[in-house]
Design a protein around this motif. Structure first.
Motif, PDB file in Angstrom:
ATOM      1  N   LEU A 293      53.813  34.514  66.000  1.00  0.00           N
ATOM      2  CA  LEU A 293      54.757  33.878  67.468  1.00  0.00           C
ATOM      3  C   LEU A 293      55.964  34.270  67.530  1.00  0.00           C
ATOM      4  CD1 LEU A 293      52.283  30.647  67.808  1.00  0.00           C
ATOM      5  CD2 LEU A 293      51.827  33.369  68.692  1.00  0.00           C
ATOM      6  N   HIS A 294      56.581  34.022  66.365  1.00  0.00           N
ATOM      7  CA  HIS A 294      58.633  34.511  66.768  1.00  0.00           C
ATOM      8  C   HIS A 294      58.237  35.670  66.918  1.00  0.00           C
ATOM      9  CE1 HIS A 294      62.048  35.126  64.664  1.00  0.00           C
ATOM     10  NE2 HIS A 294      62.283  33.853  65.598  1.00  0.00           N
ATOM     11  N   ALA A 295      58.392  37.258  66.128  1.00  0.00           N
ATOM     12  CA  ALA A 295      58.093  38.258  65.823  1.00  0.00           C
ATOM     13  C   ALA A 295      57.582  38.656  66.989  1.00  0.00           C
ATOM     14  CB  ALA A 295      57.512  38.350  64.853  1.00  0.00           C
ATOM     15  N   GLN A 296      56.726  38.448  67.047  1.00  0.00           N
ATOM     16  CA  GLN A 296      55.838  38.789  68.899  1.00  0.00           C
ATOM     17  C   GLN A 296      56.390  39.074  70.178  1.00  0.00           C
ATOM     18  OE1 GLN A 296      52.404  37.410  68.171  1.00  0.00           O
ATOM     19  NE2 GLN A 296      50.844  39.397  67.816  1.00  0.00           N
ATOM     20  N   GLU A 297      57.166  37.135  70.397  1.00  0.00           N
ATOM     21  CA  GLU A 297      57.378  36.431  71.417  1.00  0.00           C
ATOM     22  C   GLU A 297      58.815  36.475  71.443  1.00  0.00           C
ATOM     23  OE1 GLU A 297      55.925  32.894  72.582  1.00  0.00           O
ATOM     24  OE2 GLU A 297      54.173  33.314  71.646  1.00  0.00           O
TER      25      GLU A 297
ATOM     26  N   GLY B 155      62.767  24.005  66.859  1.00  0.00           N
ATOM     27  CA  GLY B 155      64.305  24.356  66.584  1.00  0.00           C
ATOM     28  C   GLY B 155      64.223  23.841  64.170  1.00  0.00           C
ATOM     29  N   GLU B 156      65.161  23.315  64.486  1.00  0.00           N
ATOM     30  CA  GLU B 156      65.564  23.726  62.914  1.00  0.00           C
ATOM     31  C   GLU B 156      65.379  21.755  62.378  1.00  0.00           C
ATOM     32  OE1 GLU B 156      69.941  23.332  59.980  1.00  0.00           O
ATOM     33  OE2 GLU B 156      69.855  23.238  61.945  1.00  0.00           O
TER      34      GLU B 156
ATOM     35  N   LEU C 246      64.390  29.379  71.363  1.00  0.00           N
ATOM     36  CA  LEU C 246      63.958  29.899  72.666  1.00  0.00           C
ATOM     37  C   LEU C 246      62.350  29.580  72.026  1.00  0.00           C
ATOM     38  CD1 LEU C 246      66.047  33.225  72.422  1.00  0.00           C
ATOM     39  CD2 LEU C 246      65.855  30.794  74.128  1.00  0.00           C
ATOM     40  N   VAL C 247      62.269  30.743  71.262  1.00  0.00           N
ATOM     41  CA  VAL C 247      60.437  30.820  71.412  1.00  0.00           C
ATOM     42  C   VAL C 247      59.844  29.655  71.312  1.00  0.00           C
ATOM     43  CG1 VAL C 247      58.151  32.025  69.681  1.00  0.00           C
ATOM     44  CG2 VAL C 247      60.075  33.463  70.185  1.00  0.00           C
ATOM     45  N   PHE C 248      59.811  28.407  70.544  1.00  0.00           N
ATOM     46  CA  PHE C 248      58.778  27.146  69.762  1.00  0.00           C
ATOM     47  C   PHE C 248      59.682  26.434  70.638  1.00  0.00           C
ATOM     48  CE2 PHE C 248      58.359  30.154  66.155  1.00  0.00           C
ATOM     49  CZ  PHE C 248      57.008  29.720  66.207  1.00  0.00           C
ATOM     50  N   GLY C 249      60.663  26.831  71.500  1.00  0.00           N
ATOM     51  CA  GLY C 249      61.371  25.834  72.144  1.00  0.00           C
ATOM     52  C   GLY C 249      60.608  25.902  73.523  1.00  0.00           C
ATOM     53  N   ARG C 250      60.534  26.577  73.906  1.00  0.00           N
ATOM     54  CA  ARG C 250      59.124  26.928  75.360  1.00  0.00           C
ATOM     55  C   ARG C 250      57.898  26.110  75.302  1.00  0.00           C
ATOM     56  NH1 ARG C 250      55.688  31.456  76.191  1.00  0.00           N
ATOM     57  NH2 ARG C 250      55.350  31.073  78.389  1.00  0.00           N
ATOM     58  N   ARG C 251      57.430  27.397  73.596  1.00  0.00           N
ATOM     59  CA  ARG C 251      55.680  26.244  73.766  1.00  0.00           C
ATOM     60  C   ARG C 251      55.956  24.781  73.145  1.00  0.00           C
ATOM     61  NH1 ARG C 251      51.978  29.545  71.575  1.00  0.00           N
ATOM     62  NH2 ARG C 251      52.118  31.717  72.063  1.00  0.00           N
ATOM     63  N   ALA C 252      56.762  24.236  72.722  1.00  0.00           N
ATOM     64  CA  ALA C 252      56.662  22.129  72.876  1.00  0.00           C
ATOM     65  C   ALA C 252      57.024  22.801  74.504  1.00  0.00           C
ATOM     66  CB  ALA C 252      57.966  22.317  71.902  1.00  0.00           C
ATOM     67  N   GLY C 253      57.816  22.875  74.843  1.00  0.00           N
ATOM     68  CA  GLY C 253      57.912  22.191  75.973  1.00  0.00           C
ATOM     69  C   GLY C 253      56.965  22.224  77.562  1.00  0.00           C
TER      70      GLY C 253
ATOM     71  N   THR D 157      51.471  24.845  69.585  1.00  0.00           N
ATOM     72  CA  THR D 157      51.276  23.688  70.772  1.00  0.00           C
ATOM     73  C   THR D 157      52.755  23.190  69.703  1.00  0.00           C
ATOM     74  OG1 THR D 157      50.894  22.510  69.065  1.00  0.00           O
ATOM     75  CG2 THR D 157      49.620  23.498  71.051  1.00  0.00           C
ATOM     76  N   GLN D 158      53.017  23.382  68.351  1.00  0.00           N
ATOM     77  CA  GLN D 158      55.198  22.750  67.702  1.00  0.00           C
ATOM     78  C   GLN D 158      54.334  20.910  68.102  1.00  0.00           C
ATOM     79  OE1 GLN D 158      55.703  25.133  66.744  1.00  0.00           O
ATOM     80  NE2 GLN D 158      57.765  24.158  67.164  1.00  0.00           N
ATOM     81  N   GLN D 159      53.137  20.571  67.930  1.00  0.00           N
ATOM     82  CA  GLN D 159      52.374  18.985  68.028  1.00  0.00           C
ATOM     83  C   GLN D 159      52.878  18.357  66.598  1.00  0.00           C
ATOM     84  OE1 GLN D 159      50.585  15.989  70.899  1.00  0.00           O
ATOM     85  NE2 GLN D 159      48.500  16.648  68.945  1.00  0.00           N
ATOM     86  N   SER D 160      52.940  17.272  66.584  1.00  0.00           N
ATOM     87  CA  SER D 160      53.377  16.962  65.235  1.00  0.00           C
ATOM     88  C   SER D 160      51.644  16.250  64.939  1.00  0.00           C
ATOM     89  CB  SER D 160      54.433  15.676  64.532  1.00  0.00           C
ATOM     90  OG  SER D 160      54.785  14.630  65.469  1.00  0.00           O
ATOM     91  N   ALA D 161      51.880  15.429  63.498  1.00  0.00           N
ATOM     92  CA  ALA D 161      50.623  14.781  63.224  1.00  0.00           C
ATOM     93  C   ALA D 161      50.715  12.644  64.200  1.00  0.00           C
ATOM     94  CB  ALA D 161      50.256  14.195  61.964  1.00  0.00           C
TER      95      ALA D 161
END
Length: 607
Positions: free
Chosen positions: A94-98, A408-409, A429-436, A396-400
């Motif tokens: 996802l990171h490389a594609q987006e 991010g880090e 940028l990629v996963f900040g957007r997805r998490a939001g 989605t970046q959702q935890s358990a």
């Protein structure tokens, strides 16, 4: 949004609360707002002073502006190989594609990138990347990213709680399935408490570097998000992998560890020992030998014709370069102040250096009285980044924990055992957007919002003021100093079982001392109290790192065991997962199988 005061504690209500205002936090907040969620940002420091501004080199994205042969598949392969194949393949994909789209988005919002001769966004070389793919603004890319995202967040009207520290994640446990109900924290200036009710919380708190003595990280990086997630019931993954950036300043002592951007090597800088030898040719690992130059002549040709030549060994992934530098210093071939030499002065003219590396030129001139256009820099490894973090769903970046997200880090999985330079900014940028977007969708889809109880608030308040109720205990600054020395000496760039066992014993002793920390004065303007609260997070995260490092009996990426010097095929299929123990004071460790990569992606690694 609603606001009221009850019992002297401020109370607010939002759909989504983002903890952290770096690149990941700002991008997540913008995405949540654009998805229709009432959104707030809580940041420990001032808006605009996030550690992201220290990212100098650029944003890794396969845009093909310098090399049309570059594409997401090559970027994906580079990322996986840099992480020694321990990455979560879906996150790397996802990171490389987006990433290219996220960079173009920044430009649409006003970011002023350097340009190619054809007017496209310029891209520079960086370690571990096959092609020049880092979109950059001189060597101040992180600063431009934060300026752009901050301006966007203010423009769309997102509320910001500045200089406010979150100490607790609040949970609604009525139905037996804990879910996020909000956050509890305090204003750093006044010490007054604040609660924010929200069904979705995104952690974007950055890293853990202040647990180490020598670090490029700023004061905020005390592992808050990692520890908050653990205490809420989430898990951490692969915390043993800590990246020591190969090039931090070593002189003067007041700036030891301050980052020296990889752009210096990307623009032609070379590493030399005290004998004047360009030593990196002696440290090329077998894994990268087929694509790394083994003579100076071939290495120098690479900058002119990357398609037909192997890259210089100075541009190997960061873990390889850091270990090589460490070996030279230990062998007695270091510089006068305990580092080695990074030389770009003999490789590029002064105008080129000042144009391409303006921050580095001023940093060394003003802080070390060194003119990098005329003489080499003294540099050495510095604790820089943690690849491990909160275990999240890659899409989605959702935890358990229901309603808890991370980007991010502070999240784990994307970078495997080692992060390539430049991938951090595109990761934000990629996963900040997805998490939001996911956090906003969760809040919008609820039939009933989680309940934030008065008991939760009182409990958070009681734990926060506990250090004021102890007499005759340790000073928190003394405990932090001892922790940093322990991590530096026993859990550093080279590790052994006996040293890690010693570190865990010392951390246990520090935890006992921390239970009786003494803080004087009152809650207003009290940095000792702030550190006392941070220390509980630092100790929990440090234990996680040391325990995972002891368990992983191999050397891979940012984890090097002197007693297990080679990577193990068996360990290459396992993640290590950390959770809070039943007592709530320490951590437990379990092994978990690495997610299986689909066959179509495996084909990218066939020679």
């Amino acid at each position: 949004m609603s606001y009221y005061s009850e019992g002297g504690i401020e109370r607010h209500s939002y759909d989504v609360v983002v903890v952290g205002a770096g690149g990941a936090g700002l991008r997540a907040a913008i995405a949540a707002h654009e998805a229709g969620a009432d959104t707030a940002i809580v940041c420990k420091s001032l808006l605009g002073k996030a550690h992201t501004v220290m990212a100098e080199g650029g944003i890794a994205a396969a845009m093909g502006n310098r090399w049309p042969e570059d594409n997401w598949e090559v970027h994906f392969r580079d990322t996986m190989r840099g992480g020694k194949m321990l990455n979560n393949w879906r996150m790397a994909q996802l990171h490389a594609q987006e990433a290219p789209e996220r960079v173009m988005e920044l430009e649409d919002w006003g970011a002023l990138f350097d340009r190619t001769e054809d007017g496209l966004i310029s891209q520079r070389d960086f370690g571990g990347h096959r092609y020049a793919r880092l979109a950059h603004v001189g060597d101040r890319t992180g600063l431009e990213m934060i300026r752009t995202l901050q301006q966007r967040a203010v423009q769309v009207g997102i509320d910001v709680f500045m200089e406010c520290t979150v100490t607790e994640l609040l949970l609604d446990q009525e139905d037996g399935d804990p879910r996020i109900s909000g956050v509890f924290g305090y204003w750093r200036e006044t010490g007054r408490f604040v609660t924010i009710e929200a069904p979705s919380v995104i952690l974007a708190t950055g890293g853990i570097g202040k647990s180490f003595k020598v670090t490029s990280n700023s004061w905020e990086y005390t592992g808050d998000g990692h520890a908050l997630a653990l205490r809420a019931g989430a898990s951490l993954i692969n915390m043993e992998f800590v990246q020591f950036h190969p090039t931090g300043m070593v002189w003067p002592p007041s700036v030891k560890g301050l980052l020296v951007t990889e752009s210096v090597r990307g623009d032609g800088g070379i590493l030399k020992n005290s004998e004047g030898k360009r030593f990196m040719f002696d440290y090329i690992p077998e894994f990268f030998r087929s694509e790394t130059a083994d003579t100076e002549e071939e290495a120098d040709r690479w900058y002119d014709d990357k398609a037909n030549n192997r890259r210089p060994p100075e541009l190997l992934p960061r873990d390889e370069v850091a270990r090589a530098i460490n070996s030279e210093i230990k062998a007695g071939r270091g510089s006068p102040h305990g580092g080695i030499f990074l030389d770009i002065a003999s490789r590029r003219d002064a105008d080129y250096i000042r144009k391409r590396l303006p921050s580095m030129y001023h940093q060394f001139k003003e802080l070390a009285d060194v003119d990098i256009t005329a003489e080499p820099m003294e540099i050495g490894p510095t604790c820089h980044y943690v690849m491990g973090g909160i275990e999240v769903d890659p899409d989605t970046q959702q935890s358990a924990v229901t309603g808890l997200y991370a980007a991010g880090e502070v999240s784990g999985g994307m970078h495997g055992s080692n992060r390539l330079g430049g991938n951090s900014l595109s990761d934000l940028l990629v996963f900040g957007r997805r998490a939001g977007e996911a956090a906003a969708a969760h809040a919008a889809g609820l039939e009933k919002r989680p309940v934030l109880t008065d008991d939760d608030v009182r409990s958070g308040e009681w734990r926060a003021v506990a250090p004021f109720n102890v007499e005759g205990g340790d000073n928190p600054y003394t405990i932090q100093q001892d922790l940093q020395q322990t991590m530096n000496d026993l859990v550093g760039i080279i590790r052994t079982a006996s040293e890690l066992e010693g570190a865990l014993a010392e951390i246990e002793a520090l935890k006992r001392r921390a239970q009786s920390m003494t803080v004087g004065g009152h809650r207003q303007y009290n940095p000792g109290w702030h550190l006392a609260l941070d220390l509980h997070n630092m100790l929990l995260v440090s234990e996680s790192i040391a325990k995972a490092a002891l368990a992983r009996e191999e050397s891979r990426g940012g984890h090097t065991r002197d007693d297990f010097p080679k990577p193990s095929p068996e360990w290459g299929t396992r993640n290590l997962v950390v959770r809070l123990d039943e007592a709530g004071t320490g951590v437990t460790l379990t092994e978990q199988a690495l997610p299986e990569m689909p066959d179509e992606l495996k084909s990218y690694f066939e020679e």
